[in-house]
Each structure stands twice: as structure tokens, then as C-alpha cells.
Scaffold this motif. Sequence first.
Motif, short mmCIF file in Angstrom:
data_model
loop_
_atom_site.label_atom_id
_atom_site.label_comp_id
_atom_site.label_asym_id
_atom_site.label_seq_id
_atom_site.Cartn_x
_atom_site.Cartn_y
_atom_site.Cartn_z
N GLU A 1 0.19 -0.87 -16.14
CA GLU A 1 -0.04 -1.59 -16.88
C GLU A 1 0.16 -3.16 -17.14
OE1 GLU A 1 -1.89 0.72 -20.99
OE2 GLU A 1 -0.09 0.33 -20.60
N SER A 2 0.57 -3.56 -16.98
CA SER A 2 1.37 -4.75 -16.28
C SER A 2 0.66 -5.46 -14.97
CB SER A 2 2.88 -4.92 -16.80
OG SER A 2 3.20 -5.04 -18.03
N PHE A 3 0.64 -4.83 -14.28
CA PHE A 3 0.37 -5.07 -13.36
C PHE A 3 -1.48 -5.61 -13.29
CE2 PHE A 3 -1.42 -3.45 -9.32
CZ PHE A 3 -1.25 -5.10 -8.48
N LEU A 4 -1.86 -4.34 -13.46
CA LEU A 4 -3.23 -5.10 -13.57
C LEU A 4 -3.49 -5.77 -14.58
CD1 LEU A 4 -4.14 -1.17 -14.40
CD2 LEU A 4 -4.32 -2.41 -12.57
N GLU A 5 -3.19 -6.05 -15.83
CA GLU A 5 -3.28 -7.43 -16.18
C GLU A 5 -2.85 -8.18 -15.72
OE1 GLU A 5 -1.18 -6.63 -20.43
OE2 GLU A 5 -1.57 -4.87 -21.06
N ARG A 6 -1.93 -8.44 -14.94
CA ARG A 6 -1.35 -10.12 -14.31
C ARG A 6 -2.79 -10.17 -13.39
NH1 ARG A 6 3.70 -7.83 -14.92
NH2 ARG A 6 3.61 -7.27 -12.46
N ALA A 7 -3.30 -9.04 -12.63
CA ALA A 7 -3.48 -8.76 -11.81
C ALA A 7 -5.60 -9.00 -12.09
CB ALA A 7 -3.99 -7.99 -10.50
N GLY A 8 -5.55 -8.94 -13.60
CA GLY A 8 -6.36 -9.73 -13.67
C GLY A 8 -8.15 -8.53 -13.63
N GLY A 9 -9.05 -9.01 -13.50
CA GLY A 9 -10.57 -7.54 -13.86
C GLY A 9 -10.63 -7.58 -12.66
N VAL A 10 -10.79 -6.47 -11.92
CA VAL A 10 -10.36 -6.14 -10.82
C VAL A 10 -11.57 -4.64 -10.62
CG1 VAL A 10 -9.29 -7.13 -9.11
CG2 VAL A 10 -8.58 -4.71 -10.42
N GLU A 11 -12.72 -4.33 -9.75
CA GLU A 11 -13.75 -3.25 -9.49
C GLU A 11 -13.03 -2.64 -8.91
OE1 GLU A 11 -16.45 -2.58 -10.86
OE2 GLU A 11 -16.82 -4.50 -11.73
N ARG A 12 -12.66 -0.74 -8.73
CA ARG A 12 -11.96 0.07 -7.91
C ARG A 12 -12.87 -0.25 -7.06
NH1 ARG A 12 -14.87 4.12 -12.39
NH2 ARG A 12 -13.56 3.63 -14.59
N ALA A 13 -11.48 0.10 -5.98
CA ALA A 13 -11.62 0.78 -4.16
C ALA A 13 -11.65 1.95 -4.34
CB ALA A 13 -10.96 -0.57 -3.42
N GLU A 14 -11.75 2.04 -2.69
CA GLU A 14 -11.28 3.50 -1.93
C GLU A 14 -9.65 3.71 -2.53
OE1 GLU A 14 -13.50 5.69 -1.01
OE2 GLU A 14 -14.90 3.59 -1.42
N TYR B 1 -5.00 -4.26 -3.76
CA TYR B 1 -3.91 -3.84 -4.98
C TYR B 1 -4.13 -3.32 -5.93
CZ TYR B 1 -1.11 -5.52 -0.96
OH TYR B 1 -1.15 -5.75 0.60
N ALA B 2 -4.77 -4.57 -6.95
CA ALA B 2 -5.12 -3.47 -8.22
C ALA B 2 -6.24 -2.97 -8.54
CB ALA B 2 -5.09 -4.78 -9.05
N ALA B 3 -7.23 -2.33 -6.97
CA ALA B 3 -8.63 -1.76 -6.78
C ALA B 3 -8.01 -0.92 -6.35
CB ALA B 3 -9.77 -2.68 -5.94
N GLN B 4 -6.83 -0.12 -5.46
CA GLN B 4 -6.57 0.85 -5.31
C GLN B 4 -6.04 1.61 -6.70
OE1 GLN B 4 -4.57 0.05 -1.52
NE2 GLN B 4 -5.99 0.34 -0.38
N VAL B 5 -5.22 0.50 -7.36
CA VAL B 5 -4.57 1.14 -8.35
C VAL B 5 -5.60 1.85 -9.35
CG1 VAL B 5 -3.15 0.19 -10.35
CG2 VAL B 5 -2.16 -0.15 -8.24
#
Length: 458
Positions: free
Chosen positions: A323-336, A374-378
Motif C-alpha cells: 500500500e505504501s508503494f502505491l501511495e508513493r506512486a500516486g494514482g494509476v490505472e491498472r495495466a496487464e 510498476y504500480a499499474a501492474q501491482v
Amino acid sequence: MLRLYDTQTREVRDFVPLEEGKAGLYLCGLTVQSEPHVGHVRSAVNFDVLQRWLRHSGYEVTFIRNVTDIDDKILTKSAEQGRPWYNLAYDMSRELARAYEALNVARPTYEPAATGHVPEMVELISELIERGHAYAASDGSGDVYFDVRSWASYGELTHQRIDDMEAAADADPRGKRDPRDFALWKGHKASEPETASWPSPWGRGRPGWHIECSAMAGKYLGAAFDIHGGGVDLRFPHHENEQAQSRAAGRPFASYWVHNAWITTAGEKMSKSLGNSLLIPSVLERVRGIELRFYLVAAHYRSHVEFSFEALDEAAAGFQRIESFLERAGGVERAEVPEAFAAAMDDDLGTPAAVAVLFDTVRDGNRADDPAPYAAQVRAMLDVLGLDPADPAWPSSGGAQDEKLTSAVDALVAGLLEQRQAAREAKDFATADAIRDRIKAAGIEVEDTPTGPKWSLA
């Protein structure tokens, strides 16, 4: 291609659906006799992941998860508590629904209750009698039994010989031709409430446990369907009996049998009778629902899990790093999803390897100049596992944990507002304004009202 371990063939098999592009999945739900514990919800979470992966893989999924709301255990428990059996079943069904919601277990296509399908059960029993595979007891009890020796394939699911099996302990053996014959219909007893019985050609009574699932699966998925799931403890006698009675009635039934393992405590299966159950509301006082789900998902569905709060806390800490990584990465859409993740999921739902790919992607994202890809993949991987924090299906409140957090924030803000009010009364407006600015910088709006200041999240 998805490959699944088929309990009956004892091998990992390519998943080839009966109808291209579609998948029919039946999961034996719970008997709603008491509050659900961690061991109960593991099955729901595991098969929720299965149906999510099937959908992600492009299948149109019909997912049935039943509720057993009439059963010996329900009648016994309700009598002990001095309340109607249907009142107990209804209350426990609501508790179960709340537990599923807290863990983001998606609703099935249909969730049939046994009491709503008695006509289908009576019809199936009648078919078995006509085919010579069932008989009404001659002792006047009103019971109807499946004749196990009439079906040569009985025992094929669990690879047992009839003579090696224990007697079916679901009814008085005096009315049975063979001790292993199991009850399809149970005649009404004077000691049982009249409301727990329905009319039938054999007199008033109620269905046996095993016939319930066969009838409901047949109604919603047809005579033949793809996957039947449930806990490994249901393989015998429940699933063995389901398969025998369904196929004896001319219904091919399930092509694949998929069973999840137990959650144990001190080496024993978690159960109400052992007194070591961990009820969901109690566990959610310690961790959030998303963290409990992560703990359950991270283990392979066929591996036994020895429950401990230390392991649960460790899993929660690991998920918080994601979760912390996603918060640092900011809002992203999902990837494959990464290929390695897909390969792990296709290999008999290999969630441990899939979670390893998830953490590897987080690590690489933390090292990258641009973490967004990377966040989009996560997020895509978390979505498959039902763990995306941004999924609106997650409850807006995390239960006791969020209530504690809200109370703590309320106390802190109230303390600052008291300091601000004291500064205003002392005409120290610079300090009062500074306190208000600090509160606002924290994302909290303050409104002065005739009854005093009120705050809300900006």
C-alpha cells in the motif's frame, strides 16, 4: 492455459470447459448454525480468487454458492438457544454475509438457500427411486435412503471400497438395507418443530444434507457443469454422496473437483466443536479485512495453514508495504498482469508464486525513477486477488480498526480546537489562526457554529 488439481483423478489437469468461453462453478457454502470463523471464510476467499481468475482469463462465469439453512445441526443449536430454527439460520446468514463483505468476497451469480428448493429435491429423490437407486424405509419413519450398493461407482471420488467405509451416521440404521446407505429424506419426528418439515410422497419431512447441493447445482448449472468446490473435509461423505446420487439419476454432474485445505490451530482443524474458532469480528479488531484476506490468499489453497496471530501480523505488515508503494506512486490505472504472475495463477492457482511476483514488482518499482508502470501492474495483480485498495467494493469502514482511528483523530482535533478557542478568548488571534491553519493543512475543515466549532475531512 489454466490447470487445476482434480481431487478425483489426483492430477493437475488442463481446464477444458464443457462450453467454450464459459465456466460453471459450484461451491458448497456454509451451514448457518453459528458465527463464521477464519476457517469458514478460507473456502469463500479461495474460490473467489478462482472465479476472479477465470473472469480475468476471459471466461463468462456462472458461480453458485449455496447456503444450507435447514440441517440437523441448525435444529439442535436452535433448540439449545430456545429460538426458532429459521430465526437462527437467518441471523447467522446475515453474519456470514457481513463476513464476506468485510473480506471483499464477491457475490456469486446466485446464492440459493436449501429451504427454497425442496420441490427440486423431492423430484430428484423420486427419480432415484424410479431408477432403483433409492428406497423408502420400511420402518414407518418416513425416511428415504440412497442404496449405495445399487451404484457400482460409489466411492469413485475418494477411491474407497464400500466395505471399507464407515456407516452413515445420519439416521437410525434400523430402516437401512446397508449401514452405509445415506438419508435423502428424513421423516418428521415429534421432537422436531412442525415448521421444519415439508410435504412429500413419503410423508412430511425434510431433505438430507447431501441431496440439497445436488438439486441446487442441477437447477442453476444444469445436469453437467465444470467445477465443484469446497473444503477438503467435505470430500467424504458429502461430495462422494452428491456425485453418486446425481450420476445415479442420470446427471453427469461435475467435471472437476477442487478442494481447499484446512486452517488449523495447534495442529487440529479449526472448528466450533474444538472450541478454537476465531470469529471474524474478533479478528477484524486486530487487522483490517484486506489484511486478513491477504493472509488467506498468500497461502496455496491446497496447503494446510497453521493459524497464528504472529503470522497474521506479519502478513498485514507485508501488505502495508504494498500500500505504501502505491501511495508513493500516486494514482494509476491498472495495466496487464506480468507474465510470471499469469503463469503462477494458471499453475493450479499458485498464489504463493503470484504473491512473490507482486513483491518483486513492488521492489523494482521502489528502485525505478518512474514507479507508475510498476504500480499499474501491482494494481492489476491485486485486482485479480481481490486486494486492490482502490476497489470500491471494499467496505468504506474497516470495522473496529477504523472506529479506533476515527476516535483517535477526533480526540486530537478536539484538543487543538480547545487550544484555538482558549487563544480566541484570550484575544490571541495570531495563535488561533495558526492552529486553524495547522488543522486545515492536515486536510480537515473547521466550521464555527453557534453551538461550537465542528470539523470534517476536506
